[in-house]
Design an enzyme around this catalytic site. Structure first.
Site, PDB file in Angstrom:
ATOM      1  N   GLY A 107       0.780  -1.242   0.000  1.00 48.01           N
ATOM      2  CA  GLY A 107       0.000   0.000   0.000  1.00 48.01           C
ATOM      3  C   GLY A 107       0.806   1.285   0.000  1.00 48.01           C
ATOM      4  O   GLY A 107       0.294   2.331   0.404  1.00 48.01           O
ATOM      5  N   HIS A 124       2.466   0.427 -12.867  1.00 51.92           N
ATOM      6  CA  HIS A 124       3.286  -0.761 -13.114  1.00 51.92           C
ATOM      7  C   HIS A 124       4.771  -0.360 -13.094  1.00 51.92           C
ATOM      8  O   HIS A 124       5.132   0.670 -13.674  1.00 51.92           O
ATOM      9  CB  HIS A 124       2.924  -1.377 -14.473  1.00 51.92           C
ATOM     10  CG  HIS A 124       3.702  -2.609 -14.772  1.00 51.92           C
ATOM     11  ND1 HIS A 124       3.392  -3.835 -14.213  1.00 51.92           N
ATOM     12  CD2 HIS A 124       4.811  -2.802 -15.540  1.00 51.92           C
ATOM     13  CE1 HIS A 124       4.279  -4.736 -14.618  1.00 51.92           C
ATOM     14  NE2 HIS A 124       5.137  -4.134 -15.431  1.00 51.92           N
TER      15      HIS A 124
END
Ligand code: GRF
Length: 190
Positions: free
Chosen positions: A13, A110
């Site tokens: 996170g 990504h």
């Protein structure tokens, strides 16, 4: 205009943390309406709760199939009023069932310069390939694996003495900046 974000997570996170910090500092005009994790007990949920964001666990393995898992995700995100969905380390592939509920409004971060090194361990793939530059990409999600229109990219150098961890840390810092900057751009577009 204020973005109403739904953030999907599966683990650490830190990208969620960057979003929450940017909102807290006034850099990003957004509200995190809901953080959904497909795994219970992950650090991303604790981070969200510490910042006062609403969280839910929707455990994929408790659904008979992908379709019903995704319908449940759509329902909780719609209920929360989310209109932009951020995949921030979410480790499930989403199909049309989910994507059609938020058309053109699902973004992923990504850790490579796509289309190079899609899939798992993009940092390890970059090291193995011997490239001297890699980076990160924010893109709109389609049904492929890390495909979909690129919204923004940032480059980072690869040094000869890099390990997977040193390279991953350099990319991660760039991810946090890029993801926040991209969302800031979206909030100005509206
Ligand atoms: C990041 O490297 C992101 O690019 C990839 O998964 C990782 C998530 O990290 N999709 P975190 O959970 O945001 O810390």
């Amino acid at each position: 205009m204020t973005l109403a974000l739904g953030v999907l997570v599966s683990g650490r996170g830190s990208n969620l943390g960057a979003i929450l910090e940017a909102i807290g500092s006034g850099q990003l005009d957004a509200q995190v309406r809901l953080v959904v994790s497909n795994r219970a007990g992950v650090p991303a949920l604790a981070r969200a709760e510490a910042a006062g964001a609403k969280t839910l666990v929707v455990a994929h393995e408790t659904f008979p199939d992908r379709e019903r898992f995704e319908r449940a995700l759509v329902a909780v995100l719609r209920d929360a009023g989310a209109d932009w969905i951020v995949l921030a380390g979410f480790m499930r592939i989403l199909s049309r069932t989910f994507l059609e509920a938020f058309p053109g409004r699902v973004v992923n971060i990504h850790p490579s310069l796509l289309p190079a090194f899609p899939g798992l361990d993009a940092q390890g793939q970059a090291l193995a390939a011997g490239v001297t530059r890699t980076g990160c990409t924010v893109h709109l999600v389609d049904e492929g694996l890390d495909t979909g229109p690129v919204l923004a990219q940032a480059e980072v150098p690869v040094f000869p003495d890099d390990t997977r961890d040193t390279l991953a840390a350099r990319i991660l810092a760039a991810e946090h900046r890029l993801l926040v900057a991209t969302l800031v751009g979206r909030s100005h577009d509206r």
